[in-house]
Design a protein around this motif. Structure first.
Motif, PDB file in Angstrom:
ATOM      1  N   MET A 180       0.844  -1.189   0.000  1.00 45.23           N
ATOM      2  CA  MET A 180       0.000   0.000   0.000  1.00 45.23           C
ATOM      3  C   MET A 180       0.882   1.243   0.000  1.00 45.23           C
ATOM      4  O   MET A 180       2.062   1.188   0.352  1.00 45.23           O
ATOM      5  N   GLU A 181       0.265   2.354  -0.418  1.00 45.30           N
ATOM      6  CA  GLU A 181       0.981   3.629  -0.500  1.00 45.30           C
ATOM      7  C   GLU A 181       0.164   4.696   0.202  1.00 45.30           C
ATOM      8  O   GLU A 181      -1.062   4.729   0.103  1.00 45.30           O
ATOM      9  N   ILE A 182       0.865   5.604   0.905  1.00 46.27           N
ATOM     10  CA  ILE A 182       0.216   6.759   1.518  1.00 46.27           C
ATOM     11  C   ILE A 182       1.020   8.016   1.212  1.00 46.27           C
ATOM     12  O   ILE A 182       2.223   7.952   0.950  1.00 46.27           O
ATOM     13  N   ALA A 183       0.329   9.154   1.253  1.00 45.69           N
ATOM     14  CA  ALA A 183       0.996  10.451   1.235  1.00 45.69           C
ATOM     15  C   ALA A 183       1.358  10.767   2.684  1.00 45.69           C
ATOM     16  O   ALA A 183       0.462  10.918   3.529  1.00 45.69           O
ATOM     17  N   PRO A 184       2.632  10.856   3.019  1.00 49.70           N
ATOM     18  CA  PRO A 184       2.996  10.989   4.441  1.00 49.70           C
ATOM     19  C   PRO A 184       2.439  12.249   5.094  1.00 49.70           C
ATOM     20  O   PRO A 184       2.149  12.250   6.296  1.00 49.70           O
ATOM     21  N   GLU A 185       2.262  13.331   4.301  1.00 54.62           N
ATOM     22  CA  GLU A 185       1.702  14.562   4.857  1.00 54.62           C
ATOM     23  C   GLU A 185       0.356  14.321   5.542  1.00 54.62           C
ATOM     24  O   GLU A 185       0.006  15.017   6.493  1.00 54.62           O
ATOM     25  N   ASN A 186      -0.407  13.354   5.015  1.00 54.46           N
ATOM     26  CA  ASN A 186      -1.758  13.116   5.527  1.00 54.46           C
ATOM     27  C   ASN A 186      -1.781  12.253   6.784  1.00 54.46           C
ATOM     28  O   ASN A 186      -2.841  12.110   7.405  1.00 54.46           O
ATOM     29  N   PRO A 192       3.561  -4.331   3.390  1.00 58.81           N
ATOM     30  CA  PRO A 192       4.635  -3.396   3.055  1.00 58.81           C
ATOM     31  C   PRO A 192       4.002  -2.069   2.615  1.00 58.81           C
ATOM     32  O   PRO A 192       3.019  -2.057   1.872  1.00 58.81           O
ATOM     33  N   PHE A 193       4.586  -0.952   3.058  1.00 61.38           N
ATOM     34  CA  PHE A 193       4.089   0.383   2.696  1.00 61.38           C
ATOM     35  C   PHE A 193       5.189   1.180   2.014  1.00 61.38           C
ATOM     36  O   PHE A 193       6.367   1.067   2.349  1.00 61.38           O
ATOM     37  N   VAL A 194       4.764   2.014   1.058  1.00 56.13           N
ATOM     38  CA  VAL A 194       5.629   3.025   0.466  1.00 56.13           C
ATOM     39  C   VAL A 194       4.971   4.376   0.692  1.00 56.13           C
ATOM     40  O   VAL A 194       3.764   4.466   0.929  1.00 56.13           O
ATOM     41  N   CYS A 195       5.762   5.442   0.620  1.00 51.33           N
ATOM     42  CA  CYS A 195       5.240   6.800   0.783  1.00 51.33           C
ATOM     43  C   CYS A 195       5.503   7.602  -0.488  1.00 51.33           C
ATOM     44  O   CYS A 195       6.608   7.563  -1.043  1.00 51.33           O
ATOM     45  N   HIS A 196       4.473   8.330  -0.918  1.00 54.46           N
ATOM     46  CA  HIS A 196       4.571   9.192  -2.089  1.00 54.46           C
ATOM     47  C   HIS A 196       4.177  10.598  -1.663  1.00 54.46           C
ATOM     48  O   HIS A 196       3.020  10.867  -1.351  1.00 54.46           O
ATOM     49  N   GLY A 197       5.165  11.504  -1.615  1.00 53.46           N
ATOM     50  CA  GLY A 197       4.941  12.822  -1.052  1.00 53.46           C
ATOM     51  C   GLY A 197       4.280  13.798  -2.011  1.00 53.46           C
ATOM     52  O   GLY A 197       4.320  13.638  -3.231  1.00 53.46           O
ATOM     53  N   LEU A 198       3.694  14.852  -1.430  1.00 58.62           N
ATOM     54  CA  LEU A 198       2.961  15.870  -2.180  1.00 58.62           C
ATOM     55  C   LEU A 198       3.560  17.263  -2.045  1.00 58.62           C
ATOM     56  O   LEU A 198       3.233  18.137  -2.841  1.00 58.62           O
ATOM     57  N   SER A 199       4.416  17.488  -1.054  1.00 61.05           N
ATOM     58  CA  SER A 199       4.745  18.876  -0.723  1.00 61.05           C
ATOM     59  C   SER A 199       6.223  19.146  -0.491  1.00 61.05           C
ATOM     60  O   SER A 199       6.571  20.210   0.024  1.00 61.05           O
ATOM     61  N   LEU A 200       7.100  18.257  -0.876  1.00 60.77           N
ATOM     62  CA  LEU A 200       8.519  18.496  -0.646  1.00 60.77           C
ATOM     63  C   LEU A 200       9.041  19.634  -1.510  1.00 60.77           C
ATOM     64  O   LEU A 200      10.003  20.308  -1.149  1.00 60.77           O
ATOM     65  N   LEU A 250      14.747  23.789   1.208  1.00 58.77           N
ATOM     66  CA  LEU A 250      14.052  22.580   1.628  1.00 58.77           C
ATOM     67  C   LEU A 250      13.662  22.685   3.102  1.00 58.77           C
ATOM     68  O   LEU A 250      14.403  23.235   3.920  1.00 58.77           O
ATOM     69  N   ASP A 251      12.488  22.154   3.439  1.00 59.14           N
ATOM     70  CA  ASP A 251      12.025  22.143   4.821  1.00 59.14           C
ATOM     71  C   ASP A 251      12.688  20.962   5.529  1.00 59.14           C
ATOM     72  O   ASP A 251      12.168  19.851   5.541  1.00 59.14           O
ATOM     73  N   GLU A 252      13.842  21.225   6.130  1.00 63.64           N
ATOM     74  CA  GLU A 252      14.608  20.131   6.716  1.00 63.64           C
ATOM     75  C   GLU A 252      13.971  19.598   7.993  1.00 63.64           C
ATOM     76  O   GLU A 252      14.119  18.411   8.320  1.00 63.64           O
ATOM     77  N   ASP A 253      13.258  20.431   8.731  1.00 60.90           N
ATOM     78  CA  ASP A 253      12.527  19.932   9.906  1.00 60.90           C
ATOM     79  C   ASP A 253      11.502  18.889   9.475  1.00 60.90           C
ATOM     80  O   ASP A 253      11.333  17.851  10.132  1.00 60.90           O
ATOM     81  N   TYR A 254      10.823  19.178   8.373  1.00 64.40           N
ATOM     82  CA  TYR A 254       9.853  18.220   7.824  1.00 64.40           C
ATOM     83  C   TYR A 254      10.549  16.917   7.439  1.00 64.40           C
ATOM     84  O   TYR A 254      10.049  15.825   7.709  1.00 64.40           O
ATOM     85  N   LEU A 255      11.715  17.016   6.833  1.00 63.07           N
ATOM     86  CA  LEU A 255      12.446  15.816   6.418  1.00 63.07           C
ATOM     87  C   LEU A 255      12.850  14.968   7.624  1.00 63.07           C
ATOM     88  O   LEU A 255      12.769  13.731   7.574  1.00 63.07           O
ATOM     89  N   TYR A 256      13.273  15.601   8.708  1.00 66.86           N
ATOM     90  CA  TYR A 256      13.631  14.833   9.901  1.00 66.86           C
ATOM     91  C   TYR A 256      12.392  14.168  10.515  1.00 66.86           C
ATOM     92  O   TYR A 256      12.477  13.053  11.054  1.00 66.86           O
ATOM     93  N   SER A 257      11.231  14.841  10.406  1.00 73.97           N
ATOM     94  CA  SER A 257       9.987  14.213  10.866  1.00 73.97           C
ATOM     95  C   SER A 257       9.642  13.006   9.991  1.00 73.97           C
ATOM     96  O   SER A 257       9.201  11.961  10.491  1.00 73.97           O
ATOM     97  N   LEU A 258       9.842  13.164   8.680  1.00 75.50           N
ATOM     98  CA  LEU A 258       9.611  12.034   7.779  1.00 75.50           C
ATOM     99  C   LEU A 258      10.508  10.859   8.132  1.00 75.50           C
ATOM    100  O   LEU A 258      10.067   9.701   8.128  1.00 75.50           O
ATOM    101  N   LYS A 259      11.740  11.140   8.430  1.00 68.95           N
ATOM    102  CA  LYS A 259      12.701  10.082   8.737  1.00 68.95           C
ATOM    103  C   LYS A 259      12.221   9.235   9.919  1.00 68.95           C
ATOM    104  O   LYS A 259      12.285   7.993   9.885  1.00 68.95           O
ATOM    105  N   LYS A 260      11.713   9.888  10.954  1.00 71.15           N
ATOM    106  CA  LYS A 260      11.182   9.163  12.116  1.00 71.15           C
ATOM    107  C   LYS A 260       9.942   8.356  11.735  1.00 71.15           C
ATOM    108  O   LYS A 260       9.771   7.212  12.171  1.00 71.15           O
ATOM    109  N   ALA A 263       9.925   2.593   0.655  1.00 64.43           N
ATOM    110  CA  ALA A 263      10.445   3.530  -0.346  1.00 64.43           C
ATOM    111  C   ALA A 263       9.730   4.859  -0.197  1.00 64.43           C
ATOM    112  O   ALA A 263       8.579   4.923   0.241  1.00 64.43           O
ATOM    113  N   TYR A 264      10.431   5.926  -0.586  1.00 63.99           N
ATOM    114  CA  TYR A 264       9.856   7.269  -0.566  1.00 63.99           C
ATOM    115  C   TYR A 264      10.089   7.908  -1.928  1.00 63.99           C
ATOM    116  O   TYR A 264      11.208   7.923  -2.442  1.00 63.99           O
ATOM    117  N   THR A 265       9.011   8.443  -2.494  1.00 67.57           N
ATOM    118  CA  THR A 265       9.081   9.102  -3.788  1.00 67.57           C
ATOM    119  C   THR A 265       8.410  10.474  -3.702  1.00 67.57           C
ATOM    120  O   THR A 265       7.565  10.706  -2.830  1.00 67.57           O
TER     121      THR A 265
END
Length: 280
Positions: free
Chosen positions: A34-40, A60-68, A76-86, A95-97
């Protein structure tokens, strides 16, 4: 047959809130990933957070972003990226796309705008991709996007996408529907475009529906069933690149889940037909 290792296998479905509870309550739900938009989902805790975790433990899940905003002018919003990493670690995201586009200016544009097809933009976007990968400590993928106004161009769309892939050394989420839509709207050969994409970069594929505004204008809505021409392009994609994990997206006019699963099974049927035809 390719021995390439993909982050997921088989056939997937984009998870949407409208059928989230139904998936939770269906122990034998018939998808491979399955795939989710991590922002949501990033900031959900409590009951919803636990429910999502129960699904990421099942599939298994993958993430497909909308707002990077890979192509945007703001840092780049690096705080957002560190939140994504967690988030990725917590849910074992495979995977992240992100879209090869920009979506920010003075604020978020709520649309995906095409990056100018120039050498300067190739280097700019590739630098941002590498920075994202450094923070996340993983390779990411970019998706070829649908667009309606032709950006400033020194090269074709396919040349631009391939140049970014090479410069950034990143992966590709190849969107079959976007390729077909753009080929009609901008009058190029979808099959030739698909064949030109590097097989080794592909992480997985997207399938979706579009709206026929006119014979020479298609709108990428993700709100209709997959069209016959896009099914044909998927079959050609498998014939050229081999079977690649493929995910169905549906964002609007979402039908009963049983109808979406019929399209999932159509994808599975194309994959099986390719494998059956390549049995030694």
């Amino acid at each position: 047959m390719s021995s390439k290792k993909y982050p997921v296998e088989g056939v997937g479905l984009g998870l949407r809130r409208s059928f989230f509870d139904e998936v939770l309550q269906t122990p034998d739900f018939a998808v491979d990933f399955m795939e989710i938009a991590p922002e949501n989902w990033l900031h959900f805790g409590g009951k919803q957070g636990r429910q999502l975790r129960s699904l990421t433990e099942r599939f298994p899940f993958v993430c497909h972003g909308l707002s990077l905003d890979l192509g945007g002018i703001k840092p780049l919003d690096e705080d957002y990226l560190y939140s994504l990493k967690k988030f990725f670690k917590k849910h074992d995201i495979r995977a992240y796309t992100e879209h090869l586009s920009y979506c920010g200016d003075s604020g978020h544009l709520y649309d995906l705008m095409p990056v100018p097809f120039t050498e300067e933009a190739v280097k700019y976007v590739a630098d941002r991709i590498r920075r994202v990968e450094d923070i996340l400590e993983q390779k990411i993928g970019i998706e070829n996007v649908s667009f309606y106004a032709m950006p400033t161009s020194q090269m074709t769309e396919q040349e631009f996408v391939k140049a970014v892939l090479e410069e950034a050394d990143c992966g590709l989420l190849f969107d079959v529907n976007n390729t077909y839509v753009n080929s009609i709207n901008h009058q190029y050969d979808a099959t030739e475009y698909m064949q030109s994409m590097p097989t080794d970069c592909m992480m997985y594929l997207h399938m979706a529906g579009h709206f026929d505004e006119a014979d020479d204008l298609k709108i990428d809505t993700h709100g209709q069933p997959v069209k016959e021409q896009v099914w044909a392009l998927l079959e050609q994609t498998y014939q050229h690149h081999g079977v690649i994990p493929t995910l169905l997206e549906r964002d609007f006019n979402i039908p009963p889940l049983s109808e979406l699963l019929e399209e999932v099974e159509q994808i599975r049927g194309y994959q099986k037909a390719w494998r059956d035809s390549h049995v030694a």
